[in-house]
Write a protein that holds these residues in place. Structure first.
Motif, PDB file in Angstrom:
ATOM      1  N   UNK A  57       0.941  -1.250   0.157  1.00 22.16           N
ATOM      2  CA  UNK A  57      -0.005  -0.068   0.075  1.00 22.16           C
ATOM      3  C   UNK A  57       0.740   1.154   0.058  1.00 22.16           C
ATOM      4  N   UNK A  58       0.699   2.016  -1.022  1.00 18.74           N
ATOM      5  CA  UNK A  58       1.515   3.254  -1.226  1.00 18.74           C
ATOM      6  C   UNK A  58       1.586   4.099   0.303  1.00 18.74           C
ATOM      7  N   UNK A  59       2.375   4.493   0.674  1.00 18.52           N
ATOM      8  CA  UNK A  59       2.087   5.208   2.033  1.00 18.52           C
ATOM      9  C   UNK A  59       2.154   6.510   1.927  1.00 18.52           C
TER      10      UNK A  59
ATOM     11  N   UNK B 133       7.606  -4.523 -19.167  1.00 20.61           N
ATOM     12  CA  UNK B 133       6.560  -4.921 -18.063  1.00 20.61           C
ATOM     13  C   UNK B 133       5.312  -4.359 -18.656  1.00 20.61           C
ATOM     14  N   UNK B 134       4.360  -5.131 -18.533  1.00 23.17           N
ATOM     15  CA  UNK B 134       3.098  -4.790 -19.173  1.00 23.17           C
ATOM     16  C   UNK B 134       2.223  -4.445 -17.751  1.00 23.17           C
ATOM     17  N   UNK B 135       1.836  -3.211 -17.403  1.00 27.61           N
ATOM     18  CA  UNK B 135       1.189  -2.771 -16.256  1.00 27.61           C
ATOM     19  C   UNK B 135      -0.231  -3.491 -16.005  1.00 27.61           C
ATOM     20  N   UNK B 136      -0.637  -3.901 -17.091  1.00 27.36           N
ATOM     21  CA  UNK B 136      -2.038  -4.532 -17.183  1.00 27.36           C
ATOM     22  C   UNK B 136      -1.741  -6.079 -16.513  1.00 27.36           C
ATOM     23  N   UNK B 137      -0.663  -6.751 -16.941  1.00 31.07           N
ATOM     24  CA  UNK B 137      -0.471  -7.973 -16.230  1.00 31.07           C
ATOM     25  C   UNK B 137       0.258  -8.095 -14.989  1.00 31.07           C
ATOM     26  N   UNK B 138       0.980  -6.898 -14.707  1.00 30.79           N
ATOM     27  CA  UNK B 138       1.979  -6.872 -13.569  1.00 30.79           C
ATOM     28  C   UNK B 138       1.252  -7.172 -12.337  1.00 30.79           C
ATOM     29  N   UNK B 139      -0.115  -6.615 -12.053  1.00 30.92           N
ATOM     30  CA  UNK B 139      -0.685  -7.019 -10.774  1.00 30.92           C
ATOM     31  C   UNK B 139      -0.693  -8.371 -10.511  1.00 30.92           C
ATOM     32  N   UNK B 140      -0.809  -9.214 -11.389  1.00 35.50           N
ATOM     33  CA  UNK B 140      -0.897 -10.756 -11.366  1.00 35.50           C
ATOM     34  C   UNK B 140       0.715 -11.419 -11.082  1.00 35.50           C
ATOM     35  N   UNK B 141       1.601 -10.563 -11.474  1.00 30.74           N
ATOM     36  CA  UNK B 141       2.906 -11.137 -11.594  1.00 30.74           C
ATOM     37  C   UNK B 141       3.516 -11.420 -10.066  1.00 30.74           C
TER      38      UNK B 141
ATOM     39  N   UNK C 194       6.066 -10.349  -8.950  1.00 30.94           N
ATOM     40  CA  UNK C 194       6.636  -9.073  -8.314  1.00 30.94           C
ATOM     41  C   UNK C 194       5.976  -8.309  -7.604  1.00 30.94           C
ATOM     42  N   UNK C 195       4.703  -8.046  -8.192  1.00 25.69           N
ATOM     43  CA  UNK C 195       3.934  -7.029  -7.394  1.00 25.69           C
ATOM     44  C   UNK C 195       2.450  -7.855  -6.629  1.00 25.69           C
ATOM     45  N   UNK C 196       2.534  -9.322  -6.584  1.00 29.57           N
ATOM     46  CA  UNK C 196       1.490  -9.803  -6.145  1.00 29.57           C
ATOM     47  C   UNK C 196       2.032 -11.041  -5.324  1.00 29.57           C
ATOM     48  N   UNK C 197       1.992 -10.621  -3.843  1.00 27.26           N
ATOM     49  CA  UNK C 197       2.642 -11.777  -2.972  1.00 27.26           C
ATOM     50  C   UNK C 197       1.267 -12.595  -2.342  1.00 27.26           C
ATOM     51  N   UNK C 198       1.189 -13.854  -3.163  1.00 29.49           N
ATOM     52  CA  UNK C 198      -0.052 -14.757  -2.615  1.00 29.49           C
ATOM     53  C   UNK C 198       0.058 -15.121  -1.350  1.00 29.49           C
ATOM     54  N   UNK C 199       1.288 -15.444  -0.720  1.00 29.17           N
ATOM     55  CA  UNK C 199       1.504 -15.954   0.605  1.00 29.17           C
ATOM     56  C   UNK C 199       0.954 -15.049   1.574  1.00 29.17           C
ATOM     57  N   UNK C 200       0.965 -13.859   1.439  1.00 30.65           N
ATOM     58  CA  UNK C 200       0.358 -12.760   2.572  1.00 30.65           C
ATOM     59  C   UNK C 200      -1.184 -12.107   1.754  1.00 30.65           C
ATOM     60  N   UNK C 201      -1.437 -12.665   0.654  1.00 33.48           N
ATOM     61  CA  UNK C 201      -2.668 -12.095  -0.023  1.00 33.48           C
ATOM     62  C   UNK C 201      -2.581 -10.492  -0.260  1.00 33.48           C
ATOM     63  N   UNK C 202      -1.547 -10.088  -0.733  1.00 33.17           N
ATOM     64  CA  UNK C 202      -1.412  -8.523  -0.874  1.00 33.17           C
ATOM     65  C   UNK C 202      -0.861  -8.492  -2.388  1.00 33.17           C
TER      66      UNK C 202
ATOM     67  N   UNK D 153       0.239  -4.969  -5.068  1.00 34.98           N
ATOM     68  CA  UNK D 153       0.620  -3.510  -5.320  1.00 34.98           C
ATOM     69  C   UNK D 153      -0.517  -2.917  -6.501  1.00 34.98           C
ATOM     70  N   UNK D 154      -1.352  -1.976  -5.960  1.00 34.80           N
ATOM     71  CA  UNK D 154      -2.376  -1.679  -7.100  1.00 34.80           C
ATOM     72  C   UNK D 154      -1.744  -0.874  -8.230  1.00 34.80           C
ATOM     73  N   UNK D 155      -2.486  -0.886  -9.424  1.00 32.57           N
ATOM     74  CA  UNK D 155      -1.801  -0.128 -10.474  1.00 32.57           C
ATOM     75  C   UNK D 155      -1.194   1.303 -10.177  1.00 32.57           C
ATOM     76  N   UNK D 156      -1.931   1.797  -9.423  1.00 30.50           N
ATOM     77  CA  UNK D 156      -1.388   3.256  -9.470  1.00 30.50           C
ATOM     78  C   UNK D 156      -0.035   3.134  -8.530  1.00 30.50           C
ATOM     79  N   UNK D 157       0.156   2.180  -7.827  1.00 25.98           N
ATOM     80  CA  UNK D 157       1.306   1.988  -7.071  1.00 25.98           C
ATOM     81  C   UNK D 157       2.436   1.558  -7.886  1.00 25.98           C
ATOM     82  N   UNK D 158       2.000   0.514  -8.838  1.00 26.85           N
ATOM     83  CA  UNK D 158       3.102   0.152  -9.972  1.00 26.85           C
ATOM     84  C   UNK D 158       3.447   1.398 -10.643  1.00 26.85           C
TER      85      UNK D 158
END
Length: 175
Positions: A17-19, A48-56, A58-66, A68-73
């Motif tokens: 979450x962008x602080x 890097x394709x931003x539309x796909x990045x949210x699922x990569x 790099x930006x999606x830690x499934x272990x903690x279910x978090x 980074x949203x598009x605006x953060x990327x």
């Protein structure tokens, strides 16, 4: 492809979450900058394709279910652009080049390799530079050909090389 070592922040939910606090945000963006560059170096990926990045990963830690949203990327990519480690491929900023070395650093690395290999005043094809056996141990081996052209352009601007176009091939002559 080597595996990436995730920093401690990657397992810290607020990292995704962008602080709002400026000083905290600056440190967070700096940590993201390092992570993005390390990740792209590890997977040898330059686009890097931003539309796909949210699922990569790099930006999606499934272990903690978090994730980074598009605006953060986009905030991270804009910051990388300031350090010349990224640039958008399109006006909508959906696709970005990510350079774990700046284009000038890539160009210098290729030039030093060419100089060491005795290839000054010789012509090399882009394929030889990015895929050839002679460069297999070099960090630029496997580099996206568009990124390689941009890196070689930095050398051409310093009169250390000339880009050559012939038939369907591209090459470079080092000086």
């Amino acid at each position: 492809m080597s595996s990436i070592e995730w920093p401690w922040q990657y397992s810290f939910p607020p990292f995704f979450t962008i602080q709002p606090h400026a000083e905290t945000r600056a440190k967070q963006i700096q940590a993201w900058r390092s992570l993005v560059l390390d990740y792209h170096r590890s997977v040898k990926q330059s686009v890097l394709d931003v539309r796909e990045a949210e699922r990569s990963p790099l930006f999606n830690n499934t272990a903690i279910n978090r994730q980074l949203p598009r605006d953060g990327i986009l905030a991270v990519l804009e910051d990388l652009a300031k350090t010349k480690n990224a640039e958008p491929l399109d006006k909508s900023k959906n696709r970005w080049y990510v350079y774990w070395h700046t284009l000038e650093e890539w160009g210098d690395a290729v030039y030093e390799w060419a100089r060491g290999a005795g290839l000054l005043n010789a012509v090399c094809t882009l394929f030889e530079l990015t895929q050839g056996d002679d460069t297999s141990g070099q960090e630029f081996h496997g580099l996206d050909s568009e990124v390689m052209v941009k890196a070689l352009t930095t050398l051409a601007n310093k009169n250390k090389a000339e880009l050559i176009m012939f038939d369907d091939n591209q090459g470079v002559k080092f000086f």
